[in-house]
Enzyme design. Sequence first.
Site, short mmCIF file in Angstrom:
data_model
loop_
_atom_site.label_atom_id
_atom_site.label_comp_id
_atom_site.label_asym_id
_atom_site.label_seq_id
_atom_site.Cartn_x
_atom_site.Cartn_y
_atom_site.Cartn_z
N HIS A 1 5.00 5.63 11.54
CA HIS A 1 4.06 5.48 10.04
C HIS A 1 3.15 6.61 9.78
O HIS A 1 1.99 6.53 10.17
CB HIS A 1 3.59 4.27 9.79
CG HIS A 1 3.35 3.74 8.47
ND1 HIS A 1 3.35 4.77 7.47
CD2 HIS A 1 2.89 2.54 7.96
CE1 HIS A 1 2.99 4.20 6.17
NE2 HIS A 1 2.89 2.61 6.63
N ARG B 1 10.82 3.82 3.29
CA ARG B 1 10.84 2.65 4.32
C ARG B 1 12.05 2.25 4.79
O ARG B 1 12.70 1.78 3.88
CB ARG B 1 9.65 1.86 4.01
CG ARG B 1 9.54 0.89 4.90
CD ARG B 1 8.28 -0.06 4.91
NE ARG B 1 7.16 0.80 5.13
CZ ARG B 1 5.91 0.05 4.87
NH1 ARG B 1 5.82 -1.09 4.69
NH2 ARG B 1 4.71 0.59 5.09
N ARG C 1 0.72 -1.09 0.12
CA ARG C 1 0.12 -0.14 -0.03
C ARG C 1 0.86 1.37 0.07
O ARG C 1 0.57 2.36 -0.90
CB ARG C 1 -0.95 0.12 1.51
CG ARG C 1 -2.28 -0.69 1.33
CD ARG C 1 -2.51 -1.21 2.57
NE ARG C 1 -1.40 -2.42 2.79
CZ ARG C 1 -1.74 -3.30 2.35
NH1 ARG C 1 -2.69 -3.71 1.77
NH2 ARG C 1 -0.75 -4.44 2.53
N THR C 2 1.68 1.37 0.96
CA THR C 2 2.43 2.78 1.16
C THR C 2 3.27 2.97 0.13
O THR C 2 3.08 4.09 -0.59
CB THR C 2 3.32 2.77 2.41
OG1 THR C 2 2.47 2.19 3.47
CG2 THR C 2 3.73 4.08 2.83
N LYS D 1 27.07 -2.54 0.41
CA LYS D 1 28.57 -2.53 0.26
C LYS D 1 29.26 -1.41 1.23
O LYS D 1 30.51 -1.28 1.04
CB LYS D 1 28.86 -2.05 -1.23
CG LYS D 1 28.15 -2.64 -2.38
CD LYS D 1 28.68 -2.15 -3.62
CE LYS D 1 27.28 -2.14 -4.70
NZ LYS D 1 27.66 -1.34 -5.74
N1 CP Z 1 -0.44 -0.21 5.77
C1 CP Z 1 1.26 -0.60 5.24
O1 CP Z 1 2.05 -0.01 5.75
O2 CP Z 1 0.74 -1.32 4.27
P1 CP Z 1 2.26 -1.83 3.57
O3 CP Z 1 3.03 -2.31 4.49
O4 CP Z 1 1.78 -2.61 2.42
O5 CP Z 1 2.70 -0.64 2.85
#
Ligand code: CP
Length: 338
Positions: free
Chosen positions: A135, A107, A57-58, A86
Amino acid sequence: MEFTGSHILSIQQFEREDIQQVFRVAAQMEPYAQRRKATRVLEGAILGNMFFEASTRTRISFGSAFNLLGGEVRESVGMDSLSVVKGESLQDTARVLSGFSDIICMRYPEAGSVAEFAGASRVPVLNGGDGSNEHPSQALLDLFTIEKEMAGRGRGIDGLRIAMIGDLKYGRTVHSLGKLLALYDNIQIVLVSPPELQMPEDIVEIMRSAGHQIEVSDSLEPSIAHVDIVYSTRIQEERFPDRQQADLYRGRFRLNQGLYTKHCEPNTVIMHPLPRDSRAEANELDRDLDGNPNLAIFRQTDNGLLVRMALFALVLDVVGLVEDYACDVPWHVPKTPV
Ligand code: CP
């Protein structure tokens, strides 16, 4: 807060009026997200979409949001694709990648890593999840969803009753959501988890200091009886030393339609940041809930697109220009409501 040029790293950067500003801009993005209109306002801009942990999603909604504003997306996915293997530092990585991009979403598996990266970046960095820490865009889309769902019931966010369920120790979405709810008034929060996976005390303290009523429980049924929102989460297996350790907790809190009908109020909204773990041994939100109109999990993901478009527009300071660069869309792909 001043959005223009800012990194978005933590929910604690925001004041309540900033949240309302994000939500106002997100609502303006609806015709573009629904493809009734297109805009080229970010034509020529490049998003560096750097995801060094699994994401559906993100990653894809940040990328789609940027595309919907007319920008280009360059992606790097998976730790093996990055030259940190590396020995390159995150700071050097940031100096390099920010030369190639106008904004970066990232991320990374370690708490604090995205802030460390942002410290050396020459362009704004949006935190797509740093370990079990935060998040922020997920919390914003969650609260945007809560506001919409509650508006349909003639209610607002103040006075909300919410049960957060599952792995509250490692779940970064509930950490950010807890901090975000601290900006609102008179919230009742039930924290439902195994004792070993309770919400970190510093986040509980932030919520308590806001005057919220906090209850801690390890029992599902009584905790979902008198709440407006059931916010379920999966066991964050990737934060455990091994799968066997995660298995000790998996499947501990399972909601299905039978339990919902028996224990929840008729209009209780069911949320989950996703992915839900649908394996038989976990199944925290059973698929027999999929026909329940109060299941908001796919409205959350749709709303994520709006909120992420809003963040890009605010940080890149183009909110007032989106309409100027708009055009009609000659095609239409009908989508069923979720
Ligand atoms: N909600 C969420 O962070 O989903 P993903 O890990 O799929 O990005």
